[in-house]
Structures are given as C-alpha cells and as structure tokens.
Design a protein around this motif. Sequence first.
Motif, PDB file in Angstrom:
ATOM      1  N   TYR A   1       0.849  -1.238   0.016  1.00 10.89           N
ATOM      2  CA  TYR A   1       0.014  -0.110  -0.169  1.00 10.89           C
ATOM      3  C   TYR A   1       0.823   1.214  -0.043  1.00 10.89           C
ATOM      4  O   TYR A   1       0.583   2.189  -0.659  1.00 10.89           O
ATOM      5  CB  TYR A   1      -0.883  -0.024   1.338  1.00 10.89           C
ATOM      6  N   LYS A   2       1.829   1.032   0.626  1.00  5.73           N
ATOM      7  CA  LYS A   2       2.914   2.116   0.747  1.00  5.73           C
ATOM      8  C   LYS A   2       2.189   3.738   1.265  1.00  5.73           C
ATOM      9  O   LYS A   2       2.202   4.659   0.596  1.00  5.73           O
ATOM     10  CB  LYS A   2       3.682   2.847  -0.633  1.00  5.73           C
ATOM     11  N   PRO A   3       1.788   3.616   2.498  1.00  4.18           N
ATOM     12  CA  PRO A   3       1.126   4.720   2.954  1.00  4.18           C
ATOM     13  C   PRO A   3       2.193   5.937   3.469  1.00  4.18           C
ATOM     14  O   PRO A   3       3.386   5.637   3.739  1.00  4.18           O
ATOM     15  CB  PRO A   3       0.571   4.314   4.373  1.00  4.18           C
ATOM     16  N   GLU A   4       1.697   7.178   3.285  1.00  4.89           N
ATOM     17  CA  GLU A   4       2.470   8.162   3.292  1.00  4.89           C
ATOM     18  C   GLU A   4       2.455   8.691   4.958  1.00  4.89           C
ATOM     19  O   GLU A   4       3.330   9.555   5.420  1.00  4.89           O
ATOM     20  CB  GLU A   4       2.312   9.557   2.607  1.00  4.89           C
ATOM     21  N   VAL A   5       1.455   8.363   5.596  1.00  9.03           N
ATOM     22  CA  VAL A   5       0.954   8.644   6.887  1.00  9.03           C
ATOM     23  C   VAL A   5       0.063   7.724   7.520  1.00  9.03           C
ATOM     24  O   VAL A   5      -0.857   7.219   6.862  1.00  9.03           O
ATOM     25  CB  VAL A   5       0.508  10.111   7.145  1.00  9.03           C
ATOM     26  N   VAL A   6       0.088   7.361   8.831  1.00  9.38           N
ATOM     27  CA  VAL A   6      -0.504   6.410   9.425  1.00  9.38           C
ATOM     28  C   VAL A   6      -1.252   7.000  10.709  1.00  9.38           C
ATOM     29  O   VAL A   6      -0.787   7.761  11.402  1.00  9.38           O
ATOM     30  CB  VAL A   6       0.155   5.066   9.886  1.00  9.38           C
ATOM     31  N   VAL A   7      -2.595   6.547  10.876  1.00 12.06           N
ATOM     32  CA  VAL A   7      -3.216   7.141  12.269  1.00 12.06           C
ATOM     33  C   VAL A   7      -3.543   5.859  12.674  1.00 12.06           C
ATOM     34  O   VAL A   7      -4.292   4.810  12.426  1.00 12.06           O
ATOM     35  CB  VAL A   7      -4.413   8.038  11.977  1.00 12.06           C
ATOM     36  N   PHE A   8      -3.009   5.511  14.123  1.00 10.21           N
ATOM     37  CA  PHE A   8      -3.737   4.533  14.849  1.00 10.21           C
ATOM     38  C   PHE A   8      -4.943   4.905  15.934  1.00 10.21           C
ATOM     39  O   PHE A   8      -4.700   6.035  16.504  1.00 10.21           O
ATOM     40  CB  PHE A   8      -2.695   3.978  15.868  1.00 10.21           C
ATOM     41  N   HIS A   9      -5.821   4.357  15.683  1.00 10.32           N
ATOM     42  CA  HIS A   9      -7.046   4.606  16.597  1.00 10.32           C
ATOM     43  C   HIS A   9      -7.134   3.900  17.985  1.00 10.32           C
ATOM     44  O   HIS A   9      -7.229   2.931  17.936  1.00 10.32           O
ATOM     45  CB  HIS A   9      -8.315   4.517  15.611  1.00 10.32           C
ATOM     46  N   SER A  10      -7.399   4.731  18.943  1.00  8.71           N
ATOM     47  CA  SER A  10      -7.179   4.493  20.345  1.00  8.71           C
ATOM     48  C   SER A  10      -5.705   4.018  20.711  1.00  8.71           C
ATOM     49  O   SER A  10      -5.169   3.995  19.482  1.00  8.71           O
ATOM     50  CB  SER A  10      -7.920   3.238  20.804  1.00  8.71           C
ATOM     51  N   HIS A  11      -5.387   3.629  21.761  1.00  5.05           N
ATOM     52  CA  HIS A  11      -3.766   3.288  21.877  1.00  5.05           C
ATOM     53  C   HIS A  11      -3.840   2.246  22.963  1.00  5.05           C
ATOM     54  O   HIS A  11      -2.674   1.832  22.981  1.00  5.05           O
ATOM     55  CB  HIS A  11      -2.962   4.414  21.949  1.00  5.05           C
ATOM     56  N   TYR A  12      -4.563   2.012  23.847  1.00  4.50           N
ATOM     57  CA  TYR A  12      -4.332   0.816  24.810  1.00  4.50           C
ATOM     58  C   TYR A  12      -4.630  -0.489  23.766  1.00  4.50           C
ATOM     59  O   TYR A  12      -5.401  -1.370  24.483  1.00  4.50           O
ATOM     60  CB  TYR A  12      -5.799   0.995  25.771  1.00  4.50           C
ATOM     61  N   TYR A  13      -3.975  -0.744  22.699  1.00 10.73           N
ATOM     62  CA  TYR A  13      -3.903  -2.012  22.321  1.00 10.73           C
ATOM     63  C   TYR A  13      -2.527  -2.285  21.999  1.00 10.73           C
ATOM     64  O   TYR A  13      -1.651  -1.634  21.314  1.00 10.73           O
ATOM     65  CB  TYR A  13      -4.638  -1.811  20.742  1.00 10.73           C
ATOM     66  N   PHE A  14      -2.016  -3.523  22.826  1.00 11.12           N
ATOM     67  CA  PHE A  14      -0.872  -3.744  22.776  1.00 11.12           C
ATOM     68  C   PHE A  14      -0.224  -4.144  21.410  1.00 11.12           C
ATOM     69  O   PHE A  14       0.999  -4.198  21.155  1.00 11.12           O
ATOM     70  CB  PHE A  14      -0.223  -4.657  23.590  1.00 11.12           C
ATOM     71  N   GLU A  15      -1.099  -4.639  20.431  1.00 12.78           N
ATOM     72  CA  GLU A  15      -0.797  -5.167  19.052  1.00 12.78           C
ATOM     73  C   GLU A  15      -0.076  -4.291  18.374  1.00 12.78           C
ATOM     74  O   GLU A  15       0.641  -4.420  17.425  1.00 12.78           O
ATOM     75  CB  GLU A  15      -2.120  -5.667  18.826  1.00 12.78           C
ATOM     76  N   TYR A  16      -0.359  -2.861  18.760  1.00 13.89           N
ATOM     77  CA  TYR A  16       0.044  -1.760  18.098  1.00 13.89           C
ATOM     78  C   TYR A  16       1.559  -1.834  18.298  1.00 13.89           C
ATOM     79  O   TYR A  16       2.488  -0.982  17.314  1.00 13.89           O
ATOM     80  CB  TYR A  16      -0.220  -0.399  18.467  1.00 13.89           C
ATOM     81  N   LEU A  17       2.091  -2.224  19.001  1.00 12.65           N
ATOM     82  CA  LEU A  17       3.681  -2.402  19.610  1.00 12.65           C
ATOM     83  C   LEU A  17       4.446  -2.973  18.260  1.00 12.65           C
ATOM     84  O   LEU A  17       5.518  -2.772  18.192  1.00 12.65           O
ATOM     85  CB  LEU A  17       4.023  -2.978  20.906  1.00 12.65           C
ATOM     86  N   ARG A  18       3.633  -4.019  17.780  1.00 15.81           N
ATOM     87  CA  ARG A  18       4.418  -4.823  16.750  1.00 15.81           C
ATOM     88  C   ARG A  18       4.481  -3.991  15.431  1.00 15.81           C
ATOM     89  O   ARG A  18       5.513  -4.231  14.645  1.00 15.81           O
ATOM     90  CB  ARG A  18       3.542  -5.867  16.363  1.00 15.81           C
ATOM     91  N   PHE A  19       3.620  -3.029  15.135  1.00 13.54           N
ATOM     92  CA  PHE A  19       3.409  -2.423  13.913  1.00 13.54           C
ATOM     93  C   PHE A  19       4.267  -1.054  13.844  1.00 13.54           C
ATOM     94  O   PHE A  19       4.837  -1.000  12.891  1.00 13.54           O
ATOM     95  CB  PHE A  19       2.196  -2.173  13.626  1.00 13.54           C
ATOM     96  N   TYR A  20       4.217  -0.290  14.988  1.00 15.07           N
ATOM     97  CA  TYR A  20       4.736   1.039  15.063  1.00 15.07           C
ATOM     98  C   TYR A  20       6.392   0.943  14.642  1.00 15.07           C
ATOM     99  O   TYR A  20       6.915   1.978  13.825  1.00 15.07           O
ATOM    100  CB  TYR A  20       4.455   1.934  16.335  1.00 15.07           C
ATOM    101  N   ARG A  21       6.885  -0.101  15.114  1.00 18.01           N
ATOM    102  CA  ARG A  21       8.296  -0.019  14.929  1.00 18.01           C
ATOM    103  C   ARG A  21       8.529  -0.266  13.639  1.00 18.01           C
ATOM    104  O   ARG A  21       9.789   0.187  12.969  1.00 18.01           O
ATOM    105  CB  ARG A  21       8.881  -1.464  15.809  1.00 18.01           C
ATOM    106  N   ASN A  22       7.824  -0.933  12.870  1.00 17.41           N
ATOM    107  CA  ASN A  22       7.785  -1.294  11.235  1.00 17.41           C
ATOM    108  C   ASN A  22       7.647   0.018  10.719  1.00 17.41           C
ATOM    109  O   ASN A  22       8.384   0.331   9.610  1.00 17.41           O
ATOM    110  CB  ASN A  22       6.903  -2.309  10.920  1.00 17.41           C
ATOM    111  N   LEU A  23       6.892   0.728  11.252  1.00 24.62           N
ATOM    112  CA  LEU A  23       6.823   2.369  10.555  1.00 24.62           C
ATOM    113  C   LEU A  23       7.941   3.118  10.769  1.00 24.62           C
ATOM    114  O   LEU A  23       8.445   3.967   9.952  1.00 24.62           O
ATOM    115  CB  LEU A  23       5.496   2.994  11.125  1.00 24.62           C
ATOM    116  N   VAL A  24       8.550   3.027  11.865  1.00 24.62           N
ATOM    117  CA  VAL A  24       9.566   3.878  12.410  1.00 24.62           C
ATOM    118  C   VAL A  24      10.867   3.499  11.497  1.00 24.62           C
ATOM    119  O   VAL A  24      11.687   4.179  10.834  1.00 24.62           O
ATOM    120  CB  VAL A  24      10.200   3.744  13.965  1.00 24.62           C
ATOM    121  N   LYS A  25      11.140   2.083  11.071  1.00 20.01           N
ATOM    122  CA  LYS A  25      12.130   1.504  10.271  1.00 20.01           C
ATOM    123  C   LYS A  25      11.992   2.153   8.899  1.00 20.01           C
ATOM    124  O   LYS A  25      12.946   2.481   8.202  1.00 20.01           O
ATOM    125  CB  LYS A  25      12.194   0.053  10.500  1.00 20.01           C
TER     126      LYS A  25
END
Length: 355
Positions: free
Chosen positions: A68-92
């Motif tokens: 998909y190659k997004p230019e920007v991402v929005v995580f909705h709500s933040h008390y989901y520990f599943e997000y921890l797997r994903f944000y690191r990939n975006l940072v990289k």
Amino acid sequence: MRLLHITATHLNLAGGIPVVLRDLVSAQNTIENFEARVLSIKADTSAMNSEFFDFLGDETFEEYIDNYKPEVVVFHSHYYFEYLRFYRNLVKRNIPYFIEPHGSFGKAALQKSRLKKKIANGIILRTFMKKAQGYIFLNKVEKSDAQFTTNHDLVIPNGIDGEKIVRKICPQEPWSFYFIGRFDKSQKGLDILFDALEMLDKKRETVSVKLYGKGTDEEVSNINHRISNLHSVTVINCGPIYGDEQLSAIEQCGVMLLTSRYEGFPMTVLEAWKYGNPCLVTPGTNVADEIVENGLGWKTELNAEDIAKTISLGLSEYSQQRIEYINRCKDYVREKYDWKEIAKLSLVQLSKGGL
C-alpha cells in the motif's frame, strides 16, 4: 496523500469508532489526490460493507505496508498492545504516524483503572507514544484536557452525513428525554442520572425517559432495578437500536441526555443534532460549551441536584420552543459537521502536521 487508518477494535455498527472510520474514509476518498484505507488487525471487515476496509488476516504487516505504501498512518485508540508490533515497522521505514486517543488522554479517563494506565502509558506504551508524529484530538476541549501532548497535535472532529438529514419538520408526539449508548454507569454517569431522576420522582414531577442501549447482564439488571423504583418519572429500557430502526425511533423525538464523566467527542451528540434533538450534557462530554453557545441544549454539572434542575429547565424550554430547537440543531450540524467538510479538513491538518 496516501493515508492508512489502523484499528484493533471490534467492527460492528454498534460501536462509535467503526462507524466513524467507515464514513470518514469514504469521504476522504472522494477528494482528488487523497487515498485512504482502514486496516483492521483483529476483526473481519465484512460487517462494515466498505471497499476501503482491509483485514490483515494471514498477511504480514510488512507485506501490507510494502504493497500500500502509506505516507502517513493513524492508530485509533492506543490501549492495544498489538500496535507495538506495528509502529516499529513504520519507524524503520520512516513513515510518520499519529495516535488518535478518542478521549482516553483526558484527566477523568485516566483515573479509571489508574494504576494499570499509569504502567501502560509510562512503561509499555511509552516509546510508541514518544515516537508518534503527534496526537489527533476530536475537538479543542479534548485537546486542552489531554494529559499527553506533542508539538504537532491536530484537531479533526467526527462528522455526519448531511445528505441524510430529514428536511421535513415532523416532531413526534408525545416527546421524551432519551439516552442512547452503552449502559456504562461509570463513564456515562448513569448512576448520577438515576439519582437525579429519583429526586424528580420524589417531587412527583412528570418526566418521560427512554433508554436505548445495551450492557453486561449486571449493568442491565442494575438499570432495570433502578427503573422499578420510579413512579411519576417514567423510564423505559428499550434495548439497543440500529439503522432504520434508530431513525424511526429518534428522529425529532425529544431531548438527548448525556451525563458522562468523560468522552472524546460523542457521536451520539452529532446524531442527536442530525435528528433535530437538542442535548442536555455535562462538561465531561467536551461539547457542553458549544451546545450552550449555539442554543443546542443545556449544560449541567455532574451532580444529581444540578442534573435534576436542568432536566426541569429543559422540559419547560423545549416544550415552548420545540420547532426552533429542531431547526437550529439540524442547520448547525449540517453546516459545521458534514463528513465532506471534515474530510477536507483532515487533509489540510495532516498535510501541515509537521510531516
């Protein structure tokens, strides 16, 4: 701009965030050079009936992002520990992301399960929050109440479909107050609302209230028990309603009650205005001042005595100016909160949000 919304919540029409995402992403994709999708990482998307929703399923997040190659991402709500797997990939990949807390950064919200949230925000989710480009709030009141902020925070409200607003003035008779939402007595302040109704009942005031929603067996049992203690005040537990049934029940039906301790930006308020219904709300809803300033209802403090007095005031004023309230609510929400305008605002805000 290519935008990706990520959600880990359930996906059904009973919830606020799924419906918001469905309508927002649909409006965003009508704008030239603006492509937006929603990635669900836990729930199947079939119930949303939207071409813009994807279910991660067996595909890896890395594969999805590379395709998909997004230019920007929005995580909705933040008390989901599943997000921890994903944000690191975006940072990289140097893909900026925002976190939209949907009310969970406010003072009152952080007091619920205080210790757990302190550990989550201070330790487990700390880096996820720190690496975010910024936070997205639903209005200025939520932003000013937030305990976590950055230098690139944005304000992007929820909206409504202006084309579905009924133009004909056809007030229901008899009218009533109503509540619609989860039977969460803590967040929604239903405990104090019933205290207020009991005060009115002792004064033998005639008030009619309909409750539309659902909760746990315990919550429903508690609601029904408190209803059984009332006499001159009539409260009916109508259960949950959706879609066309909601339109039929709530269109120009009366005054909505929302005595919440905390909210982000409640969709039920926008829906109430869309149906021509003014609202009686507490400061914790984050829309109390807006409601008063624009003649869209009444503000009450979060205590039984003030709620009871304000219900009496609303009963009197709405009975005398019903048509004026209906017209004012419909006109206001159509002008300020149509999804088309919110989608345009989101593009402007995200484009200047420090990217």
